[in-house]
Design an enzyme around this catalytic site. Structure first.
Site, PDB file in Angstrom:
ATOM      1  N   ASP A  29     -70.933  21.021 -43.201  1.00 31.33           N
ATOM      2  CA  ASP A  29     -71.823  20.949 -44.353  1.00 31.33           C
ATOM      3  C   ASP A  29     -71.025  20.755 -45.635  1.00 31.33           C
ATOM      4  O   ASP A  29     -71.412  19.970 -46.511  1.00 31.33           O
ATOM      5  CB  ASP A  29     -72.667  22.232 -44.410  1.00 31.33           C
ATOM      6  N   LYS A  39     -70.824  17.556 -48.348  1.00 32.72           N
ATOM      7  CA  LYS A  39     -71.008  17.686 -49.800  1.00 32.72           C
ATOM      8  C   LYS A  39     -69.857  17.043 -50.566  1.00 32.72           C
ATOM      9  O   LYS A  39     -70.084  16.329 -51.554  1.00 32.72           O
ATOM     10  CB  LYS A  39     -71.143  19.158 -50.176  1.00 32.72           C
TER      11      LYS A  39
END
Ligand code: ADP
Ligand code: ASP
Ligand code: MG
Length: 814
Positions: free
Chosen positions: A679, A683
């Site tokens: 994750d 980003k």
């Protein structure tokens, strides 16, 4: 003398006719004589046409139709007129009905229906309505004269749409009215006769014209057109719910609006009264005290540059193109001659200045005939390749902005085409009359409602802008977003002038739509009781609805939903994504989305992809747009990992702390994506891409702190394995604690390279004091050199993420 015309709905039944009677009684108080023109009872002209058409096709059911028509009139008489005075009126209705039936029987036998017979049949609508009305007035003691319009209005023999012979007609009217001695004279609208005495009609909606013809001939003081709306409106009220009454309008404007489709007044009506300067007032039979619309010369300026917007549906564009046309006179003459020989009406013309092509808008029903006659007229040029065969495009419409004042205000067309463009309405051709009283554009028929509404909003509703949202996903973030939207709806309307409607919601199970906006206080219930979710149907419905200012909002974590964005962007529907998959998939896909958004004037916004509600991407873009250069990014981007390492001290097991993070709603739906660093990789990838770096996930190095076994199998296995490896996690923190440092999972981007991994952070560092689920992003730029620009705050949680999505929605709406 004054002329009062009442349309079909005003005389549709006995109750409505009684309203007309009251208006006449009121008018009688002015000591002016009144001419009353009536249409047929609402729907009767169509019904007569249907009956005679059925008869001509040999369909015996015409008899039933005629029976219904007769009964409607008989019932109206029975309701309107006292019993003791009914018999003569009833026998008049029966006699007329027999005449209609006789003609229809003839048509049935011959299977032949000429335009002349059609006119004779439909003339009965107005003959019946006026005779019933005259009898009604008489029954209440209002003396009146009934006059057959066919003895006054003389036309040529173009049945269905006859042209008036004004010299004879005016004389007939003046002669007749000089002999009338009653205060009220009743005349059927719509009909006339040719010089052989055959019945003709003035075109559908032609009763308005009858009023104007008579009004002009007798130099009436006023012509009142009584209908079912309180005046001419800024747009067709059936298409635009916020349409407003126009209080004053010039003859030319009224003429343009009606020519371009405003049905409330039949276009030829204005000409005769304009020449004489007779004021026309449009009034509502069902709200007679409403002021209505005044059409006249000396109109008041009301500050609006645009007076109204209208549209004509079912248009075809025909284009004649070819190098052989350049500089040679006579081409257009031949084109228009071919059309006029077939009586094909030209609605709009544009010619490119290179003279290479000429483009004409005509009714779609005439398109095939136009193709035939024009190709024939240019057969030689087509054969010698000087001209291409005629190109015909159907399924179009014209929208027109009308206003006398436009010529003094530059920028109107810019505004018009800007707003159409932003809503994905493709403009096929444009025409502006040299009077500059009208700008018209040819667009797809399917776009008309949207186009008229956005134009209306732009030019008449400084008050509100309607935004239509389609939301996919009703999980943690989605449900919070819906709650926030519900709570803020009124505020947005009052303060931002935004009327935000949620027109569709879907989750993995169901989907529900409502063009008027779903009631957000019970979206859950509405969704549960609706149809099953089907992604294709959901997308199809959004595109087909074609609502103005549409925004698609993805609050799922679903890869298939992320594949839908191009379809929306291509239709100029903005996309707000909380879902990170699209922006972190292949660079090509990300780039394509950005390009589509630019190309189709939509926005693709995904602020919540990084740092939830924190303004990270927006700030980065502001820096870049203002000319700064980003040299390095250091960031703690996982609310989950931050929460986990802040709370993990060895007391509770690592697995339990992760479970807590999931329970609190900080993790991705699949918590493994947080723990293995994916994750965070997504980003930093997105941030790097936003700086202009062409980067893929594989280019990011990830020093994972998880043991390999945790990442195999399903989520339960993941938790079990973490429990088993508790010692591994304990060691990680203990080492850091011994050094007096904290563990943070940090993402870095510098000189085109990105990496993510656990770091030991010492107490001086900006990241040391990050608590709970905080995120922090440090931008080192040309302008922020010594101290980075720091963005810090809660970087996970449904409430803050939803508010970030909300902020993107407002951006997309503006
Ligand atoms: P009538 O039977 O009284 O002649 P019409 O049906 O011919 O009435 O015309 C009135 C209708 O025109 C209204 O009910 C309205 O729906 C429609 N209309 C279309 N455009 C406009 C407009 N710009 N302003 C007002 N009415 C309009
Ligand atoms: N009755 C005719 C029609 O329906 C004329 C009119 O109403 O103006 O077209
Ligand atoms: Mg009408």
């Amino acid at each position: 003398m004054q002329v009062l015309k009442f349309g079909g709905s005003s005389v549709a039944n006995a109750k409505n006719i009684n309203s007309v009677v009251s208006i006449i009684q009121q008018a009688k108080k002015d000591d002016d004589k009144s001419v009353v023109i009536l249409s047929a009872l609402g729907g009767i002209t169509d019904a007569l046409l249907e009956a005679v058409t059925l008869a001509s096709k040999g369909n015996i059911s015409y008899k039933e139709k005629l029976h219904l028509i007769e009964h409607r009139h008989l019932n109206t008489v029975k309701e309107l007129i006292p019993l003791d005075q009914q018999s003569s009126v009833l026998s008049m209705v029966k006699k007329r009905s027999n005449e209609i039936e006789d003609t229809c029987n003839g048509v049935f036998l011959l299977r032949e229906l000429s335009l002349r017979t059609k006119d004779s049949i439909i003339s009965y609508g107005e003959l019946l309505s006026t005779q019933i009305f005259a009898a009604k007035l008489k029954s209440i003691g209002i003396i009146n004269t009934w006059k057959d319009a066919r003895e006054l209005i003389v036309t040529n023999s173009e049945y269905g749409n006859a042209t008036v012979d004004f010299a004879t007609t005016n004389k007939n009217i003046i002669d007749f009215f000089s002999t009338v001695d009653t205060e009220i004279c009743i005349v059927p609208g719509f009909i006339g006769s040719d010089k052989n005495g055959n019945t003709t009609t003035l075109g559908r909606g032609g009763s308005d014209y009858t009023a104007a013809i008579i009004g002009a001939a007798v130099s009436a003081s006023v012509i009142e057109i009584w209908t079912d709306v309180s005046g001419m409106m800024t747009a067709d009220p059936r298409l635009v719910s916020n349409a407003k009454i126009i209080q004053h309008i010039s003859y030319q404007e009224a003429m343009e609006l009606s020519h371009f489709g405003a049905k409330v007044i039949y276009p030829p009506t204005i000409q005769p009264v304009m020449n004489k300067g007779i004021p026309v007032c449009i009034k509502n039979t069902f709200a007679p005290s409403d002021p209505g619309t005044w059409i006249r010369n000396d109109i008041k300026v009301d500050g609006n540059t645009i007076r109204g917007i209208s549209s004509i549906n079912n248009l075809a564009l025909i284009s004649l193109e070819g190098s052989g046309m350049v500089g040679i006179p006579g081409f257009s003459k031949r084109l228009f001659e071919a059309l006029s020989n077939e009586k094909i009406n030209v609605i709009l013309i544009t010619q490119s200045s290179s003279e290479h092509s000429i483009c004409v808008g005509i009714g779609e029903a005439n398109a095939d005939m136009a193709k035939e006659v024009i190709d024939e007229a240019f057969a030689y040029e087509i054969e010698t390749k000087k001209v291409e065969p005629l190109v015909v495009e159907k399924g179009l419409a014209i929208i027109a902005l009308v206003g006398d004042n436009m010529k003094n205000h530059p920028g109107i067309s810019g505004k018009m085409f800007g707003v159409l463009g932003r809503n994905g309405v493709n403009v096929r051709a444009i025409a502006q009359g040299s009077s500059e009283r009208n700008i018209s554009a040819v667009i797809a028929l399917a776009d008309v409602q949207k186009a008229i509404n956005v134009l209306h909003e732009e030019f008449f509703e400084t008050t509100y802008k309607q935004v239509n949202l389609f939301i996919s996903g009703t999980g943690n973030v989605g449900s919070k977003l819906l709650a926030q939207l519900q709570q803020q709806q009124q505020h947005l309307q009052d303060h931002l002038r935004l009327q935000v409607r949620v027109a569709g919601i879907s989750n993995s199970r169901n989907m529900v739509f409502n063009d008027e906006g779903l009631d957000l206080s019970k979206w859950n219930e509405l969704l549960k009781n609706s149809e099953p979710m089907n992604m294709q149907e959901f997308t199809g419905a959004i595109l087909k609805k074609n609502l103005r200012n549409s925004v698609f909002i993805d609050v799922t974590a679903n890869a298939d939903i992320a594949k839908l964005y191009p379809q929306f962007l291509q239709k100029s529907i903005s996309v707000v994504a909380c879902n990170k998959i699209a922006s972190s998939s292949s660079f090509e896909y990300y780039k394509n989305l950005k390009d589509l958004a630019r190309e189709f004037n939509a926005l693709y916004l995904f602020e919540t992809n990084v740092g939830a509600g924190l303004p990270v991407i927006g700030t980065l873009n502001d820096l870049l747009r203002s000319g700064d250069k980003v040299n390095r990014i250091e960031a703690v981007l996982s609310g989950t990992l931050n929460f986990v390492f802040n709370n993990y001290t060895g007391e509770k097991s690592f697995a339990k702390v992760v479970r807590l993070a999931q329970k609190e709603g900080y993790t991705e739906p699949d918590p493994r994506l947080d723990l293995n660093g994916s994750d965070v990789m997504r980003k930093i990838l997105i941030l790097a891409r936003e700086t202009g770096e062409k980067m893929e996930m594989e280019d990011i190095s990830n020093k994972s702190f998880m043991t390999e076994s945790c990442m195999k199998g399903d989520v339960e296995n993941f938790y079990n394995e973490m429990e088993k490896h508790e010692a591994h996690f304990l060691k990680l923190v203990q080492v850091a604690i011994q050094e007096g440092k904290k563990l943070k999972f940090v993402a870095s981007f510098k000189e085109g390279k990105a990496s993510v991994g656990l770091q030991h952070i010492d107490p001086q560092h900006d990241f040391y004091h990050l608590y709970g689920k905080d995120n922090a992003v440090l931008f080192y730029t040309d302008r922020y050199t010594e101290q980075p620009l720091v963005i810090k705050g809660a970087g996970a949680g449904a409430e803050v993420t939803a508010s970030g999505v909300f902020a993107d929605i407002i951006r997309a709406a503006g």
